[in-house]
Design a protein around this motif. Structure first.
Motif, PDB file in Angstrom:
ATOM      1  N   ARG A 104       0.853  -1.195   0.000  1.00 42.48           N
ATOM      2  CA  ARG A 104       0.000   0.000   0.000  1.00 42.48           C
ATOM      3  C   ARG A 104       0.888   1.243   0.000  1.00 42.48           C
ATOM      4  O   ARG A 104       0.623   2.221  -0.685  1.00 42.48           O
ATOM      5  CB  ARG A 104      -0.908  -0.016   1.234  1.00 42.48           C
ATOM      6  CG  ARG A 104      -1.638   1.296   1.464  1.00 42.48           C
ATOM      7  CD  ARG A 104      -2.543   1.229   2.688  1.00 42.48           C
ATOM      8  NE  ARG A 104      -2.851   2.565   3.193  1.00 42.48           N
ATOM      9  CZ  ARG A 104      -3.663   3.423   2.602  1.00 42.48           C
ATOM     10  NH1 ARG A 104      -4.260   3.095   1.486  1.00 42.48           N
ATOM     11  NH2 ARG A 104      -3.897   4.609   3.125  1.00 42.48           N
ATOM     12  N   GLU A 105       1.953   1.171   0.803  1.00 45.91           N
ATOM     13  CA  GLU A 105       2.868   2.303   0.945  1.00 45.91           C
ATOM     14  C   GLU A 105       4.240   1.782   1.340  1.00 45.91           C
ATOM     15  O   GLU A 105       4.370   0.650   1.827  1.00 45.91           O
ATOM     16  CB  GLU A 105       2.365   3.266   2.031  1.00 45.91           C
ATOM     17  CG  GLU A 105       2.432   2.703   3.423  1.00 45.91           C
ATOM     18  CD  GLU A 105       1.160   2.935   4.230  1.00 45.91           C
ATOM     19  OE1 GLU A 105       0.865   2.085   5.083  1.00 45.91           O
ATOM     20  OE2 GLU A 105       0.476   3.929   4.005  1.00 45.91           O
ATOM     21  N   GLY A 134       3.901   1.755  -4.313  1.00 46.69           N
ATOM     22  CA  GLY A 134       2.791   2.369  -3.581  1.00 46.69           C
ATOM     23  C   GLY A 134       3.156   3.780  -3.147  1.00 46.69           C
ATOM     24  O   GLY A 134       4.062   4.409  -3.699  1.00 46.69           O
ATOM     25  N   MET A 135       2.453   4.277  -2.149  1.00 47.20           N
ATOM     26  CA  MET A 135       2.672   5.645  -1.677  1.00 47.20           C
ATOM     27  C   MET A 135       4.031   5.759  -0.993  1.00 47.20           C
ATOM     28  O   MET A 135       4.494   4.817  -0.355  1.00 47.20           O
ATOM     29  CB  MET A 135       1.569   6.039  -0.697  1.00 47.20           C
ATOM     30  CG  MET A 135       0.201   6.112  -1.342  1.00 47.20           C
ATOM     31  SD  MET A 135      -1.101   6.617  -0.200  1.00 47.20           S
ATOM     32  CE  MET A 135      -1.298   5.151   0.810  1.00 47.20           C
ATOM     33  N   ASN A 137       6.742   8.919   1.034  1.00 48.38           N
ATOM     34  CA  ASN A 137       6.896  10.306   1.463  1.00 48.38           C
ATOM     35  C   ASN A 137       8.166  10.912   0.856  1.00 48.38           C
ATOM     36  O   ASN A 137       8.929  10.229   0.155  1.00 48.38           O
ATOM     37  CB  ASN A 137       6.880  10.424   2.999  1.00 48.38           C
ATOM     38  CG  ASN A 137       8.029   9.659   3.657  1.00 48.38           C
ATOM     39  OD1 ASN A 137       9.148   9.622   3.142  1.00 48.38           O
ATOM     40  ND2 ASN A 137       7.761   9.041   4.803  1.00 48.38           N
ATOM     41  N   HIS A 154       3.657   5.724 -10.495  1.00 48.91           N
ATOM     42  CA  HIS A 154       2.474   5.814  -9.629  1.00 48.91           C
ATOM     43  C   HIS A 154       1.324   6.253 -10.522  1.00 48.91           C
ATOM     44  O   HIS A 154       1.175   7.431 -10.840  1.00 48.91           O
ATOM     45  CB  HIS A 154       2.726   6.816  -8.506  1.00 48.91           C
ATOM     46  CG  HIS A 154       1.893   6.563  -7.279  1.00 48.91           C
ATOM     47  ND1 HIS A 154       1.998   5.404  -6.541  1.00 48.91           N
ATOM     48  CD2 HIS A 154       0.945   7.311  -6.672  1.00 48.91           C
ATOM     49  CE1 HIS A 154       1.150   5.462  -5.518  1.00 48.91           C
ATOM     50  NE2 HIS A 154       0.497   6.598  -5.583  1.00 48.91           N
ATOM     51  N   ARG A 170      -7.491   4.172  -0.741  1.00 47.49           N
ATOM     52  CA  ARG A 170      -6.664   5.383  -0.753  1.00 47.49           C
ATOM     53  C   ARG A 170      -7.335   6.400  -1.657  1.00 47.49           C
ATOM     54  O   ARG A 170      -8.175   6.043  -2.465  1.00 47.49           O
ATOM     55  CB  ARG A 170      -5.231   5.098  -1.191  1.00 47.49           C
ATOM     56  CG  ARG A 170      -5.059   4.830  -2.651  1.00 47.49           C
ATOM     57  CD  ARG A 170      -3.599   4.819  -3.059  1.00 47.49           C
ATOM     58  NE  ARG A 170      -3.065   3.468  -3.069  1.00 47.49           N
ATOM     59  CZ  ARG A 170      -1.927   3.143  -3.690  1.00 47.49           C
ATOM     60  NH1 ARG A 170      -1.227   4.050  -4.298  1.00 47.49           N
ATOM     61  NH2 ARG A 170      -1.485   1.909  -3.678  1.00 47.49           N
ATOM     62  N   ASP A 174      -4.008  11.188  -2.454  1.00 44.77           N
ATOM     63  CA  ASP A 174      -2.842  10.410  -2.002  1.00 44.77           C
ATOM     64  C   ASP A 174      -1.907  10.153  -3.179  1.00 44.77           C
ATOM     65  O   ASP A 174      -0.680  10.231  -3.061  1.00 44.77           O
ATOM     66  CB  ASP A 174      -3.280   9.055  -1.426  1.00 44.77           C
ATOM     67  CG  ASP A 174      -3.944   9.172  -0.067  1.00 44.77           C
ATOM     68  OD1 ASP A 174      -3.677  10.164   0.641  1.00 44.77           O
ATOM     69  OD2 ASP A 174      -4.738   8.274   0.292  1.00 44.77           O
ATOM     70  N   ARG A 175      -2.493   9.816  -4.327  1.00 47.04           N
ATOM     71  CA  ARG A 175      -1.686   9.535  -5.511  1.00 47.04           C
ATOM     72  C   ARG A 175      -0.944  10.787  -5.986  1.00 47.04           C
ATOM     73  O   ARG A 175       0.245  10.734  -6.306  1.00 47.04           O
ATOM     74  CB  ARG A 175      -2.575   8.990  -6.641  1.00 47.04           C
ATOM     75  CG  ARG A 175      -3.087   7.588  -6.340  1.00 47.04           C
ATOM     76  CD  ARG A 175      -3.776   6.952  -7.521  1.00 47.04           C
ATOM     77  NE  ARG A 175      -4.238   5.616  -7.159  1.00 47.04           N
ATOM     78  CZ  ARG A 175      -3.550   4.494  -7.357  1.00 47.04           C
ATOM     79  NH1 ARG A 175      -2.370   4.541  -7.923  1.00 47.04           N
ATOM     80  NH2 ARG A 175      -4.040   3.326  -6.981  1.00 47.04           N
ATOM     81  N   GLU A 177      -0.096  13.349  -4.212  1.00 46.90           N
ATOM     82  CA  GLU A 177       0.938  13.700  -3.229  1.00 46.90           C
ATOM     83  C   GLU A 177       2.200  12.872  -3.441  1.00 46.90           C
ATOM     84  O   GLU A 177       3.316  13.385  -3.332  1.00 46.90           O
ATOM     85  CB  GLU A 177       0.412  13.495  -1.795  1.00 46.90           C
ATOM     86  CG  GLU A 177      -0.394  14.664  -1.276  1.00 46.90           C
ATOM     87  CD  GLU A 177      -0.854  14.452   0.157  1.00 46.90           C
ATOM     88  OE1 GLU A 177      -0.221  13.653   0.879  1.00 46.90           O
ATOM     89  OE2 GLU A 177      -1.855  15.075   0.539  1.00 46.90           O
ATOM     90  N   THR A 178       2.018  11.577  -3.726  1.00 42.62           N
ATOM     91  CA  THR A 178       3.184  10.727  -3.986  1.00 42.62           C
ATOM     92  C   THR A 178       3.945  11.239  -5.208  1.00 42.62           C
ATOM     93  O   THR A 178       5.178  11.328  -5.194  1.00 42.62           O
ATOM     94  CB  THR A 178       2.757   9.256  -4.178  1.00 42.62           C
ATOM     95  OG1 THR A 178       2.332   8.736  -2.915  1.00 42.62           O
ATOM     96  CG2 THR A 178       3.904   8.402  -4.700  1.00 42.62           C
TER      97      THR A 178
END
Length: 333
Positions: A104-105, A134-135, A137, A154, A170, A174-175, A177-178
């Motif tokens: 997921r991340e 996945g996601m 930071n 992504h 999600r 969220d996408r 932002e990644t």
């Protein structure tokens, strides 16, 4: 040469998408030839470094733990095994290796440390390295960049309006932002979508609009045709018509003239003639190798035979140079 724009309206893109088919292909082919070496196609190879058991509920994905598919959960691959597959891909003509993990991340743990080691090892083989994990930071993106990552994939999958019908675990934001975190680390962005999910033409256009109006167009835009997998909610979706694939590729080429438009999932179902139309319409990148994560894909030898027939050449790695890396971010508190 066409001016690069970041202010496309949905109406403008829809008008392009709906042009008479041969006019659309001709316009896309003309723009492709003006902005790219049209006879050059990049071959990428996709490796599933950690398969199955994903907590997400993406309706198209056989790797989601909640669906009953034939996918067996497999632990993280060893670095040496990834290097071996990368060498096989390079020998087959690939200049990019994309490593996918059913997460997921990204989490800061030993598995991520291992991915960083994989990135370093494949980068040293003079191949472009891409990851889809996945996601992530900003610090994780920077860590991958420092290890030599070239691109991060992504996908948006579909439009923001249609998104919740396909995925609930999600958000669309969220996408985005990644993708922003990937840009901050000065990595190249690989982002596209999937057609054949039951979306409308308006959804397809809306997704392309988001990509084309980013401050910087994604360097790579994959256009995937859904490969329905038994056990997933979209198992009964009909096969995407080749005309729809060509329209998506041509439209993406016209509004993002310099991006690599990647003919991705669903290519195994296409004839050489159908693929030729996609290349004419502006596709200049493919995935090759026996599998696309978990779904069948044409073999390297078949693709090289097709390239010879169509007069195409494989693109070398780092044709546009390596990304200029930013200064590493300060360590996270």
């Amino acid at each position: 040469m066409m001016q690069i724009r970041h202010d496309w309206t949905k109406e403008e893109i829809l008008a392009i998408y709906n042009k008479p088919f041969l006019d659309l292909v001709y316009e896309a082919a003309s723009i492709h030839r003006a902005n790219n070496d049209y006879s050059e196609v990049q071959i990428s190879s996709l490796v599933s470094i950690k398969t199955g058991g994903c907590p997400e509920d993406c309706s198209y994905c056989p790797q989601a733990a909640r669906y009953h598919t034939d996918i067996e959960v497999q632990a993280m691959m060893k670095v040496e095994d990834v290097v071996s597959l990368a060498q096989k891909a390079k020998d087959g003509g690939a200049s990019r290796l994309c490593m996918g993990a059913a997460w997921r991340e990204v989490r800061d743990n030993r598995d991520f440390d291992k991915v960083v080691d994989m990135v370093k090892a494949v980068n040293e083989m003079d191949m472009e390295v891409c990851c889809t994990l996945g996601m992530l930071n900003a610090h994780q993106a920077q860590r991958l960049a420092d290890a030599g990552l070239y691109a991060y994939n992504h996908n948006l999958d579909t439009s923001e309006e249609d998104y919740n019908r396909i995925i609930s675990t999600r958000t669309y934001n969220d996408r985005l932002e990644t993708i922003e975190n990937v840009r901050k680390a000065n990595l190249t962005v690989c982002s596209g979508g999937i057609i054949g999910l039951g979306e409308t033409v308006d959804d397809r256009v809306a997704m392309l609009q988001v990509l084309a109006n980013m401050p910087k167009h994604p360097e790579s835009v994959p256009v995937n045709a859904l490969v329905p997998v038994k056990g997933t909610p979209l198992q009964d979706q009909p096969r995407v018509e080749i005309w729809d694939m060509v329209r998506m590729i041509a439209t993406a080429r016209i509004i993002m003239p310099k991006s690599a438009v990647r003919l991705s999932a669903g290519r195994n179902e296409m004839s050489v003639l159908e693929q030729a139309f996609c290349f004419m319409a502006g596709a200049n990148s493919i995935f090759a190798g026996d599998k696309l994560l978990t779904t069948p894909n044409p073999a390297f030898s078949d693709d090289l035979a097709m390239f010879e027939l169509l007069g195409l050449r494989t693109r070398e790695a780092f044709k546009n140079g390596r990304p200029q890396q930013t200064q590493p971010l300060a360590a996270a508190e």
